[in-house]
Design a protein around this motif. Structure first.
Motif, short mmCIF file in Angstrom:
data_model
loop_
_atom_site.label_atom_id
_atom_site.label_comp_id
_atom_site.label_asym_id
_atom_site.label_seq_id
_atom_site.Cartn_x
_atom_site.Cartn_y
_atom_site.Cartn_z
N PRO A 137 0.41 -1.59 0.46
CA PRO A 137 0.32 0.17 0.13
C PRO A 137 0.32 1.33 0.33
O PRO A 137 2.39 1.29 0.19
CB PRO A 137 -1.22 0.13 1.19
N SER A 138 0.38 2.19 -0.26
CA SER A 138 0.97 3.28 -0.31
C SER A 138 0.47 4.27 0.78
O SER A 138 -1.02 4.09 1.05
CB SER A 138 0.65 4.84 -1.48
N THR A 178 -1.06 6.91 1.64
CA THR A 178 -1.43 7.83 2.11
C THR A 178 -3.06 7.63 2.59
O THR A 178 -3.63 8.97 2.06
CB THR A 178 -1.66 8.24 0.67
N HIS A 219 -9.06 0.61 3.06
CA HIS A 219 -9.85 0.69 3.08
C HIS A 219 -9.94 -0.64 3.01
O HIS A 219 -9.51 -1.84 2.77
CB HIS A 219 -11.10 1.78 2.02
N GLY A 255 -11.81 -2.49 0.38
CA GLY A 255 -10.83 -2.97 -0.82
C GLY A 255 -9.60 -3.38 -0.68
O GLY A 255 -9.00 -4.25 -1.05
N ASN A 256 -8.38 -2.27 -0.53
CA ASN A 256 -6.89 -2.25 -0.10
C ASN A 256 -7.18 -3.30 0.65
O ASN A 256 -5.89 -4.55 0.77
CB ASN A 256 -6.31 -1.09 1.11
N ARG A 279 -2.91 -8.23 -6.94
CA ARG A 279 -3.38 -6.83 -6.83
C ARG A 279 -3.99 -6.54 -7.79
O ARG A 279 -5.30 -7.63 -8.34
CB ARG A 279 -2.28 -5.77 -7.17
N GLY A 280 -5.41 -5.86 -7.45
CA GLY A 280 -5.88 -4.92 -7.96
C GLY A 280 -5.53 -4.53 -9.59
O GLY A 280 -5.52 -4.60 -10.46
N ASP A 316 -6.40 -2.38 -11.18
CA ASP A 316 -6.43 -1.81 -10.98
C ASP A 316 -4.97 -1.16 -12.17
O ASP A 316 -4.59 -0.28 -12.77
CB ASP A 316 -6.38 -0.46 -10.39
N HIS A 317 -4.29 -1.92 -11.92
CA HIS A 317 -2.96 -2.66 -11.87
C HIS A 317 -2.26 -3.44 -13.93
O HIS A 317 -1.65 -3.29 -13.80
CB HIS A 317 -2.15 -2.78 -11.31
N LEU A 326 -11.84 -4.90 -8.84
CA LEU A 326 -12.25 -3.96 -7.40
C LEU A 326 -13.27 -3.87 -6.35
O LEU A 326 -14.33 -3.70 -7.22
CB LEU A 326 -11.51 -3.03 -7.92
N ILE A 327 -13.22 -3.69 -5.44
CA ILE A 327 -14.59 -3.49 -4.68
C ILE A 327 -15.27 -2.21 -4.98
O ILE A 327 -14.39 -1.50 -4.32
CB ILE A 327 -14.64 -4.28 -3.09
N SER A 342 -11.54 5.12 -1.87
CA SER A 342 -10.26 5.57 -2.26
C SER A 342 -9.59 5.17 -0.93
O SER A 342 -10.66 6.22 0.12
CB SER A 342 -9.99 6.93 -2.62
N LYS A 343 -8.27 5.35 -0.66
CA LYS A 343 -7.84 5.51 0.81
C LYS A 343 -8.11 7.00 0.84
O LYS A 343 -8.08 7.58 1.93
CB LYS A 343 -6.45 5.34 0.47
N ARG A 344 -7.58 8.05 -0.29
CA ARG A 344 -7.62 9.31 -0.31
C ARG A 344 -9.27 9.64 0.75
O ARG A 344 -9.17 11.00 1.07
CB ARG A 344 -6.91 10.14 -0.89
N1 LIG Z 1 -11.32 -1.40 -4.48
C1 LIG Z 1 -10.76 -2.32 -4.27
N2 LIG Z 1 -10.75 -2.82 -4.40
C2 LIG Z 1 -9.92 -4.26 -3.97
N3 LIG Z 1 -8.57 -4.15 -4.35
C3 LIG Z 1 -8.30 -2.38 -4.24
C4 LIG Z 1 -8.76 -1.93 -4.41
N4 LIG Z 1 -8.55 -0.15 -4.30
C5 LIG Z 1 -7.16 -0.57 -4.34
N5 LIG Z 1 -7.38 -1.85 -4.15
C6 LIG Z 1 -5.54 -2.83 -4.10
O1 LIG Z 1 -5.53 -2.38 -2.63
C7 LIG Z 1 -3.28 -2.34 -2.36
C8 LIG Z 1 -2.92 -1.21 -1.93
O2 LIG Z 1 -3.20 0.18 -2.84
P1 LIG Z 1 -2.93 1.12 -3.37
O3 LIG Z 1 -2.19 2.10 -2.20
O4 LIG Z 1 -2.70 2.21 -4.64
O5 LIG Z 1 -4.44 1.49 -2.65
P2 LIG Z 1 -5.54 2.47 -3.69
O6 LIG Z 1 -7.09 2.80 -2.36
O7 LIG Z 1 -5.59 2.72 -4.45
O8 LIG Z 1 -4.82 4.18 -3.21
P3 LIG Z 1 -5.46 5.03 -3.19
O9 LIG Z 1 -7.07 5.80 -3.25
O10 LIG Z 1 -4.55 6.21 -2.30
O11 LIG Z 1 -5.01 5.35 -4.06
C9 LIG Z 1 -3.59 -2.78 -4.26
O12 LIG Z 1 -3.38 -4.53 -4.65
C10 LIG Z 1 -4.91 -2.65 -5.05
O13 LIG Z 1 -4.64 -2.76 -6.17
#
Ligand SMILES: Nc1ncnc2c1ncn2[C@@H]1O[C@H](COP(=O)(O)OP(=O)(O)OP(=O)(O)O)[C@@H](O)[C@H]1O
Length: 448
Positions: A10-11, A13, A17, A19-20, A203-204, A206-207, A233-234, A243-245
């Motif tokens: 994770p970053s 930041t 959540h 999803g992470n 990973r999700g 998104d990558h 992604l969830i 989003s984490k942010r």
């Molecule tokens: N909604 C989601 N469902 C499942 N996995 C997720 C989801 N969002 C992020 N991830 C996964 O969580 C891991 C950590 O990702 P990252 O720290 O980039 O989080 P992020 O929520 O995408 O970040 P940010 O909201 O800060 O951009 C990655 O493997 C990413 O694919």
């Protein structure tokens, strides 16, 4: 073959959540199932947005879930590794300096889109001469650095999505290093995966597009290329992304505000979006036994908090006293013993709700009197102390024989007088907790 090694990266930041957390759970379960190692890697090269507090928060969340890591790394400790890798790429002619400003790149993109062409970087920087570069630098421009992709197919057998194909010529040469020297995610992540021996990147999705680029980067750095698996992604219940942010659906709030148990979250995340039913599991070991990445589907799993509360109730219904004993005093239940916990656990969805039953059994309560004469008769038949699990049965048999009351007419006046409520744990288990003195007082209509 090298032993399985995965990472959750994770970053820092924001707080994790749900999803992470799925990414963390998938990696942890995969590692445990394969007898491999699980690394926590803080992807903290983004200096503006990463903080030590968020990193500590992520560690706290993972520990609370019970997802201990075998290895730990922090990208900010490894900056020299990225510099060394960049030098290797430069020497191989795969990393080239570019001088366009974000505005200039924006204009190029607009022009391409206007001509219905894909907005790919046009590699203008590759045509710069030494003199051009010297002039740009003299103007005060600092270069950012792009990877020169090979215009060849990129194919991998994704552990979740099956065969994935990209063409190098359909991808933009990615920026690996910013003007200020900061290595970007794509780059640092691949250097680490190689050097830290990561065998599977899970990973999700998104990558997915990153992976196409990262495979080429990995090869350019001499590999080895890990296996990849990308799960959907969830989303939240409305289908919106997390989003984490934004702080959406953070583990911290699910723990502190919603009062959920880690095992409810783990049970949900291990199974949501898979071919298995989502069911409460009492231990991580059970989840490990069930886990198989091949069961992960392609559909978008929607997170519904109701599912978590339902699982939480199921988990509490089987939770042993030892698992909660330490927490009950802080929730206002000092002195709560095993008999109390076993009596109330079938009737609660969250541990803190036990306090309501603690007050009913241990604090003054205004009884609800529906039939004073019946209660008086029942009071006269109360068995002598000490009371145990058979006391209730003996008492109601005597009340039934003396009054002729049966069924609801027999139980409900007693329940209302003793608890003030129409529903609750079995009176057989509550009665000894309430005690003889309090029971007598409540039967006579006194607050006790
Ligand atoms: N909604 C989601 N469902 C499942 N996995 C997720 C989801 N969002 C992020 N991830 C996964 O969580 C891991 C950590 O990702 P990252 O720290 O980039 O989080 P992020 O929520 O995408 O970040 P940010 O909201 O800060 O951009 C990655 O493997 C990413 O694919």
């Amino acid at each position: 073959m090298s032993p399985v090694a995965v990472r959750f990266a994770p970053s820092p930041t924001g707080r994790l959540h749900i999803g992470n957390a799925r990414a963390a759970v998938m990696n942890w379960l995969f590692a445990r199932k394969q007898g491999g190692s699980f690394m926590l890697r803080m992807d903290d090269t983004d200096r503006e947005r990463s903080t030590a507090e968020y990193a500590a928060g992520i560690e706290e969340d993972l520990r609370w879930l019970g997802l201990e890591w075998d290895r730990y790394a922090r990208q900010s400790d490894r900056l020299d590794r990225y510099t060394a890798a960049a030098e290797r790429l430069k020497a191989a002619g795969r990393l080239y300096p570019c001088y366009e400003t974000p505005d200039e790149l924006g204009l190029k993109r607009k022009a391409q889109l206007a001509q219905h062409r894909p907005p790919l970087y046009d590699r203008a920087a590759l045509r710069l001469t030494d003199a051009d570069r010297a002039r740009l630098e003299a103007e005060g421009r600092r270069p950012h650095w792009r990877l020169k992709l090979e215009h060849t197919p990129v194919v991998w057998d994704d552990l979740v999505r099956g065969t994935q194909r990209f063409q190098g010529q359909d991808l933009s040469d990615p920026v690996l290093i910013r003007e200020d020297g900061q290595p970007l995610y794509t780059f640092a992540s691949v250097v680490d995966d190689i050097e830290l021996g990561i065998t599977h990147v899970i990973r999700g999705e998104d990558h997915v597009a990153n992976t196409a680029v990262q495979i080429q980067l990995c090869e350019a750095l001499g590999g080895p290329v890990p296996a990849f698996g990308h799960f959907p992604l969830i989303t939240d219940a409305s289908g919106a992304g997390l989003s984490k942010r934004l702080g959406s659906l953070s583990l911290k709030s699910l723990r502190e505000e919603s009062g959920l148990e880690p095992l409810s979250i783990l049970s949900l995340l291990a199974k949501i979006g898979t071919s298995d039913a989502v069911e409460a599991r009492g231990t991580l070991e059970e989840l490990v036994a069930d886990f198989d990445l091949a069961k992960v589907g392609r559909g978008t799993p929607k997170f519904d908090a109701e599912d978590l509360h339902r699982l939480n109730a199921q988990i509490l219904h089987h939770m042993p006293y030892a698992a909660v004993a330490d927490r009950l005093p802080a929730l206002g239940m000092a002195g709560a013993d095993e008999a109390f916990w076993l009596a109330v656990r079938p009737n609660i969805t969250h541990v803190a709700e036990a306090k309501g039953w603690w007050d009913i059994t241990h604090a003054p309560l205004a009884p609800v009197v529906t039939d004073a004469a019946f209660l008086e008769a029942a009071a006269g038949l109360l068995p002598a102390a000490p009371w145990g699990p058979d006391t209730w049965g003996q008492w109601v048999d005597a009340v039934k024989a003396a009054t002729g009351a049966k069924g609801k007419a027999l139980f409900m006046p007693l329940r209302l007088a003793l608890t003030g409520l129409e529903h609750g744990p079995e009176l057989k288990t509550l009665l000894p907790l309430i005690g003889r003195e309090r029971t007598l007082a409540r039967l006579s209509g006194q607050t006790a």
